[in-house]
Scaffold this active site. Sequence first.
Site, PDB file in Angstrom:
ATOM      1  N   PHE A  11       3.286   7.763   0.962  1.00 38.08           N
ATOM      2  CA  PHE A  11       2.420   8.468   1.923  1.00 38.08           C
ATOM      3  C   PHE A  11       2.788   8.120   3.366  1.00 38.08           C
ATOM      4  CE2 PHE A  11      -1.924   7.675   3.966  1.00 38.08           C
ATOM      5  CZ  PHE A  11      -2.030   8.946   4.516  1.00 38.08           C
ATOM      6  N   GLU A 121      -6.675  -5.701   3.338  1.00 41.77           N
ATOM      7  CA  GLU A 121      -7.323  -6.442   2.251  1.00 41.77           C
ATOM      8  C   GLU A 121      -7.048  -7.947   2.321  1.00 41.77           C
ATOM      9  OE1 GLU A 121      -7.611  -5.365  -2.362  1.00 41.77           O
ATOM     10  OE2 GLU A 121      -8.101  -3.883  -0.898  1.00 41.77           O
ATOM     11  N   ARG A 160      -9.081  -8.640  -8.904  1.00 40.09           N
ATOM     12  CA  ARG A 160      -9.003  -7.757  -7.747  1.00 40.09           C
ATOM     13  C   ARG A 160      -8.132  -8.384  -6.657  1.00 40.09           C
ATOM     14  NH1 ARG A 160     -11.319  -3.569  -4.551  1.00 40.09           N
ATOM     15  NH2 ARG A 160     -10.326  -3.795  -2.529  1.00 40.09           N
ATOM     16  N   TYR A 163      -3.675  -8.664  -5.487  1.00 41.49           N
ATOM     17  CA  TYR A 163      -2.941  -7.908  -4.465  1.00 41.49           C
ATOM     18  C   TYR A 163      -3.058  -8.592  -3.106  1.00 41.49           C
ATOM     19  CZ  TYR A 163      -2.307  -3.936  -1.238  1.00 41.49           C
ATOM     20  OH  TYR A 163      -1.923  -3.108  -0.223  1.00 41.49           O
ATOM     21  N   LYS A 167      -0.023 -10.289  -1.013  1.00 43.14           N
ATOM     22  CA  LYS A 167       0.298  -9.786   0.323  1.00 43.14           C
ATOM     23  C   LYS A 167       0.147 -10.889   1.373  1.00 43.14           C
ATOM     24  CE  LYS A 167       0.967  -5.218   0.346  1.00 43.14           C
ATOM     25  NZ  LYS A 167       2.156  -4.612   0.977  1.00 43.14           N
ATOM     26  N   ASN A 192      -7.358   1.740   5.756  1.00 41.49           N
ATOM     27  CA  ASN A 192      -7.671   3.018   5.113  1.00 41.49           C
ATOM     28  C   ASN A 192      -7.113   4.221   5.867  1.00 41.49           C
ATOM     29  OD1 ASN A 192      -9.822   0.922   4.210  1.00 41.49           O
ATOM     30  ND2 ASN A 192      -9.795   2.481   2.626  1.00 41.49           N
ATOM     31  N   TYR A 308     -13.745   0.288 -12.987  1.00 32.66           N
ATOM     32  CA  TYR A 308     -12.485  -0.461 -12.806  1.00 32.66           C
ATOM     33  C   TYR A 308     -12.168  -1.442 -13.922  1.00 32.66           C
ATOM     34  CZ  TYR A 308     -12.247   0.965  -7.848  1.00 32.66           C
ATOM     35  OH  TYR A 308     -12.155   1.670  -6.675  1.00 32.66           O
ATOM     36  N   TYR A 312     -12.996  -6.787 -11.301  1.00 29.41           N
ATOM     37  CA  TYR A 312     -13.043  -6.075 -10.017  1.00 29.41           C
ATOM     38  C   TYR A 312     -14.119  -6.690  -9.129  1.00 29.41           C
ATOM     39  CZ  TYR A 312     -13.708  -2.377  -6.555  1.00 29.41           C
ATOM     40  OH  TYR A 312     -13.815  -1.682  -5.379  1.00 29.41           O
ATOM     41  N   ARG A 318     -15.131  -3.347   6.425  1.00 29.74           N
ATOM     42  CA  ARG A 318     -13.892  -3.620   7.169  1.00 29.74           C
ATOM     43  C   ARG A 318     -13.990  -3.056   8.576  1.00 29.74           C
ATOM     44  NH1 ARG A 318      -9.793  -1.454   2.641  1.00 29.74           N
ATOM     45  NH2 ARG A 318      -9.981  -3.140   1.151  1.00 29.74           N
TER      46      ARG A 318
HETATM   47  C1  UGA Z   1      -7.243  -0.056  -0.788  1.00 29.75           C
HETATM   48  C2  UGA Z   1      -6.094  -1.051  -0.847  1.00 29.75           C
HETATM   49  O1  UGA Z   1      -6.365  -2.104  -1.709  1.00 29.75           O
HETATM   50  C3  UGA Z   1      -5.743  -1.605   0.484  1.00 29.75           C
HETATM   51  O2  UGA Z   1      -4.568  -2.360   0.434  1.00 29.75           O
HETATM   52  C4  UGA Z   1      -5.475  -0.548   1.452  1.00 29.75           C
HETATM   53  O3  UGA Z   1      -5.222  -1.135   2.715  1.00 29.75           O
HETATM   54  C5  UGA Z   1      -6.663   0.367   1.500  1.00 29.75           C
HETATM   55  O4  UGA Z   1      -6.977   0.884   0.203  1.00 29.75           O
HETATM   56  C6  UGA Z   1      -6.320   1.501   2.398  1.00 29.75           C
HETATM   57  O5  UGA Z   1      -6.343   2.659   1.986  1.00 29.75           O
HETATM   58  O6  UGA Z   1      -5.968   1.189   3.540  1.00 29.75           O
HETATM   59  P1  UGA Z   1      -9.899   0.012  -0.803  1.00 29.75           P
HETATM   60  O7  UGA Z   1     -10.366   0.573   0.515  1.00 29.75           O
HETATM   61  O8  UGA Z   1     -10.838  -0.928  -1.471  1.00 29.75           O
HETATM   62  O9  UGA Z   1      -8.482  -0.714  -0.580  1.00 29.75           O
HETATM   63  O10 UGA Z   1      -9.560   1.170  -1.840  1.00 29.75           O
HETATM   64  P2  UGA Z   1     -10.233   2.536  -2.292  1.00 29.75           P
HETATM   65  O11 UGA Z   1      -9.761   2.780  -3.680  1.00 29.75           O
HETATM   66  O12 UGA Z   1      -9.923   3.602  -1.307  1.00 29.75           O
HETATM   67  O13 UGA Z   1     -11.804   2.242  -2.372  1.00 29.75           O
HETATM   68  C7  UGA Z   1     -12.671   2.277  -1.287  1.00 29.75           C
HETATM   69  C8  UGA Z   1     -14.100   2.166  -1.774  1.00 29.75           C
HETATM   70  O14 UGA Z   1     -14.447   3.357  -2.498  1.00 29.75           O
HETATM   71  C9  UGA Z   1     -14.403   1.016  -2.740  1.00 29.75           C
HETATM   72  O15 UGA Z   1     -15.680   0.505  -2.465  1.00 29.75           O
HETATM   73  C10 UGA Z   1     -14.398   1.686  -4.105  1.00 29.75           C
HETATM   74  O16 UGA Z   1     -15.188   0.994  -5.064  1.00 29.75           O
HETATM   75  C11 UGA Z   1     -14.995   3.034  -3.757  1.00 29.75           C
HETATM   76  N1  UGA Z   1     -14.634   4.137  -4.697  1.00 29.75           N
HETATM   77  C12 UGA Z   1     -13.359   4.351  -5.073  1.00 29.75           C
HETATM   78  C13 UGA Z   1     -15.648   5.005  -5.123  1.00 29.75           C
HETATM   79  O17 UGA Z   1     -16.841   4.855  -4.784  1.00 29.75           O
HETATM   80  N2  UGA Z   1     -15.323   6.044  -5.965  1.00 29.75           N
HETATM   81  C14 UGA Z   1     -14.045   6.281  -6.367  1.00 29.75           C
HETATM   82  O18 UGA Z   1     -13.821   7.254  -7.122  1.00 29.75           O
HETATM   83  C15 UGA Z   1     -13.037   5.407  -5.911  1.00 29.75           C
END
Ligand code: UGA
Length: 366
Positions: A11, A121, A160, A163, A167, A192, A308, A312, A318
């Site tokens: 991406f 993260e 969880r 990673y 990193k 994000n 998950y 998890y 953040r």
């Molecule tokens: C991820 C990566 O682990 C990081 O390295 C990265 O920097 C970051 O994405 C990013 O995109 O920059 P995270 O933000 O936790 O971290 O990943 P997501 O899968 O995007 O989840 C964000 C939040 O949404 C979490 O609380 C997750 O539980 C929630 N979520 C996720 C939902 O509520 N529904 C879903 O279907 C998926």
Amino acid sequence: MKLLVPGCAGFIGSHFLERMLAREAVEIVGWDGQTDKIEHLLDHPRLTLRRRLLKGPEAFVQFEKDLAACDWVVNLAAICNPSQYNTEPLRTIYANFIDGYQIVELAAKYKKPLIHYSTSEVYGRTLSSYLPGQPYDNPELYVLDAATTPMIMGPVQNQRWTYATAKQLLERLVYAYHKEAGLRFAIVRPFNFFGPRMDYLPGIEGEGKPRVLAMFVGAVLNDDPILLVDGGHAMRTITSIHDAIDALVAIIDRPEHSLDHFYNIGNPANEVSMRDLAHGVRRAFARVSGDDRYLEHPIQEIGSKEFYGDGYEDCDRRVVDISAEQERLAWQPHRPLDHVLDETVGYYWRKYGQRAPQRQPATAVG
Ligand code: UGA
């Protein structure tokens, strides 16, 4: 200027390549096993693509030659999908530390400046999340600053954190090479990044659980409910991929200011809970399709263990401090959340809107 870019076809890489190849003085040697996100760039005369992973002695001989001949290394190779951290922890650690450390060693050996993509993260959970009562009344306990904030991760059994710790160790290796062997570096911690070509859409472009925006967009296009993990209370600051690429380009353009620092790249103006993000995605679908029925798309809660699996644990919040980054890079993220959602949802709507006939509105404008 010659750039070596491992992980060039993901991406971030796809947007970075577009931006840098528009400059006539730039040549790129990219490494990646998959190329679907950069199909439109494959014939570019200033892109040399090694369509392979950095695995095995033969690949390393070629990679070392490429590195010796470049001016910058921009390492974008990573696995960054939370659903894999606790279900494929070995793969997560190998991809994010073992594969990466060899690139760091070579950059140090040949004295090439290294831009290394890490993650927001690495901060883990905030100090506030451990406090009872009103945990977020003191910004010093949750605002994330690259120079001062401690990094707090849960127990080893909560995988969880495979990673984030992999990193973090790689960041420490880069810094150790800087201190002991003079490696010049910039470490980027993305907050994000959202935009077109993000992840894969589940049920359309692949199977599994990608990051949150791809999950939400896939759910709408597949006519499945949007799933909110643990009530959707987690907060994230959303950054347009274009603002993020502006920062990366500024690092390269201002080496006298940018090198040998850590960078939080994010947009604090775009903080949102996952619940509000779900509503934002529904509104974006309504805007890009012209059909208000998308405002009613079902949203459903799900527990993190069910979604998950074991191990998890979530980063609670953040909020990114970018004051040092703004000054050093003369950079300012400026794209608001709704703009980012319209761009990204619009991209997927144009690509896949027709594939969701039961949701296809009569008045869709594409
Ligand atoms: C991820 C990566 O682990 C990081 O390295 C990265 O920097 C970051 O994405 C990013 O995109 O920059 P995270 O933000 O936790 O971290 O990943 P997501 O899968 O995007 O989840 C964000 C939040 O949404 C979490 O609380 C997750 O539980 C929630 N979520 C996720 C939902 O509520 N529904 C879903 O279907 C998926």
